[in-house]
Write a protein that holds these residues in place. Structure first.
Motif, PDB file in Angstrom:
ATOM      1  N   ALA A  84       0.826  -1.205   0.000  1.00 45.65           N
ATOM      2  CA  ALA A  84       0.000   0.000   0.000  1.00 45.65           C
ATOM      3  C   ALA A  84       0.864   1.260   0.000  1.00 45.65           C
ATOM      4  N   ARG A  85       1.993   1.228   0.713  1.00 44.64           N
ATOM      5  CA  ARG A  85       2.872   2.398   0.750  1.00 44.64           C
ATOM      6  C   ARG A  85       3.520   2.641  -0.610  1.00 44.64           C
ATOM      7  N   GLU A  86       3.981   1.582  -1.249  1.00 43.30           N
ATOM      8  CA  GLU A  86       4.600   1.729  -2.565  1.00 43.30           C
ATOM      9  C   GLU A  86       3.608   2.254  -3.590  1.00 43.30           C
ATOM     10  N   ASN A 156       7.784   7.107   8.064  1.00 42.38           N
ATOM     11  CA  ASN A 156       8.893   8.053   7.901  1.00 42.38           C
ATOM     12  C   ASN A 156       9.883   8.009   9.053  1.00 42.38           C
ATOM     13  N   GLY A 157       9.672   7.113  10.012  1.00 42.60           N
ATOM     14  CA  GLY A 157      10.599   6.953  11.122  1.00 42.60           C
ATOM     15  C   GLY A 157      10.581   8.079  12.133  1.00 42.60           C
ATOM     16  N   GLN A 158       9.536   8.906  12.141  1.00 41.35           N
ATOM     17  CA  GLN A 158       9.484  10.072  13.028  1.00 41.35           C
ATOM     18  C   GLN A 158       9.436   9.676  14.496  1.00 41.35           C
ATOM     19  N   ASP A 159       8.592   8.696  14.841  1.00 39.16           N
ATOM     20  CA  ASP A 159       8.484   8.230  16.218  1.00 39.16           C
ATOM     21  C   ASP A 159       7.864   6.839  16.212  1.00 39.16           C
ATOM     22  N   ASN A 160       7.535   6.348  17.403  1.00 38.89           N
ATOM     23  CA  ASN A 160       6.946   5.007  17.532  1.00 38.89           C
ATOM     24  C   ASN A 160       5.477   5.071  17.951  1.00 38.89           C
ATOM     25  N   LEU A 161       4.758   6.067  17.463  1.00 38.87           N
ATOM     26  CA  LEU A 161       3.348   6.239  17.806  1.00 38.87           C
ATOM     27  C   LEU A 161       2.479   6.126  16.554  1.00 38.87           C
ATOM     28  N   ASN A 207       1.128  11.453   3.007  1.00 37.86           N
ATOM     29  CA  ASN A 207       2.213  12.191   3.663  1.00 37.86           C
ATOM     30  C   ASN A 207       3.194  11.287   4.391  1.00 37.86           C
ATOM     31  N   ASP A 208       3.034   9.973   4.232  1.00 38.22           N
ATOM     32  CA  ASP A 208       3.942   8.985   4.806  1.00 38.22           C
ATOM     33  C   ASP A 208       3.968   9.049   6.331  1.00 38.22           C
ATOM     34  N   LYS A 209       2.828   9.395   6.924  1.00 41.78           N
ATOM     35  CA  LYS A 209       2.720   9.464   8.377  1.00 41.78           C
ATOM     36  C   LYS A 209       2.222   8.154   8.979  1.00 41.78           C
ATOM     37  N   HIS A 210       1.489   7.387   8.186  1.00 37.63           N
ATOM     38  CA  HIS A 210       0.880   6.166   8.724  1.00 37.63           C
ATOM     39  C   HIS A 210       0.858   5.061   7.684  1.00 37.63           C
TER      40      HIS A 210
END
Length: 268
Positions: A84-86, A156-161, A207-210
């Motif tokens: 789905a991300r790709e 995007n590796g921003q955090d673990n939430l 936006n690659d957030k989730h």
């Protein structure tokens, strides 16, 4: 002597003539007393509705399915999440994240606009606000608790939430409230609200957030929070509509102080 014989003969004839009438009477069947104590009140017992038709099942079925799917597919950058991300990155480009933050409460603006336009909602304004507050509390408590327990890293590796998506949960909570309040007037109010909520879910992935699993589970948490808010609400402030007629007029309070006087007249 002759008259006596004729009298006797007439009496016998009348008696014989009346016998067929008695013979034609139907025999009465004996009453059945074998079940006399099964329902002594004579009132038929209520038929219990199947569980899948109950209010609780209908309220929990869809959000439970969404949350379960999200939990099963929450594998980070693997499986259906990677696919789905790709696909999303090939088809769309990132947009401003500020648009996501604004769009999550857009269904509430729809709710306010429709109410101001004069469309009567299912609940009065006070009870609707109480339901919104209760739903927000349930949604925030549940999503953030699961976020810290799941410890899922964002794409995007921003955090673990990452799991579940709080933005998506917020949008679907608001959309579910709009749908419930105005579905008796028109289903299109709910269609518009759910379209906005689905757009929020799509933007979080664009936006690659989730991950996909995050937004699906987030939608489930949002719908579940709204349904729990309604199931636990019993109109503690009364069922009569309040606040339908609002008036504002200038006022003078003395000592040179001026202001605005607001009247709020109950109306059903």
């Amino acid at each position: 002597m002759r008259s006596f014989i004729l009298t006797r003969f007439a009496a016998v004839a009348l008696l014989l003539g009346s016998l067929p009438a008695y013979a034609q009477l139907p025999a009465t069947a004996p009453s059945d007393t074998t079940k006399k104590y099964e329902n002594p009140s004579g009132v038929s017992s209520a038929v219990k509705a199947p569980f899948f038709k109950s209010k609780v099942f209908r309220a929990l079925a869809i959000p439970a399915a969404l949350i379960t799917y999200g939990a099963i597919t929450a594998q980070g950058d693997a499986g259906i999440n990677r696919s789905a991300r790709e696909f999303t990155q090939k088809q769309f480009r990132p947009v401003s994240t500020g648009f996501d933050n604004t769009l999550i409460i857009a269904p509430y603006f729809e709710l306010a606009a429709v109410a101001i336009a004069g469309v009567e909602s299912h609940n009065d304004r006070i009870n609707t606000l109480l339901i919104i507050a209760k739903g927000e509390a349930i949604m925030l408590a549940s999503t953030f608790a699961v976020k810290y327990l799941a410890n899922e890293t964002r794409p995007n590796g921003q955090d673990n939430l990452s799991f579940p998506s709080g933005h998506t949960a917020q949008a679907f909570l608001a959309a579910s409230i709009v749908h419930t309040e105005f579905r008796e007037k028109s289903q299109w109010y709910g269609v518009g609200a759910y379209t906005i909520a689905t757009s929020v879910a799509a933007l979080r992935m664009i936006n690659d957030k989730h991950w996909q699993s995050d937004v699906v589970a987030g939608a489930g948490f949002g719908i579940l929070s709204a349904h729990l808010a309604y199931l636990s609400h019993r109109n503690r402030w009364g069922r009569k509509s309040i606040g339908r007629d609002v008036g504002m007029v200038p006022a003078y309070f003395g000592n040179g102080a001026t202001g605005m006087s607001i009247t709020w007249r109950p109306k059903k």
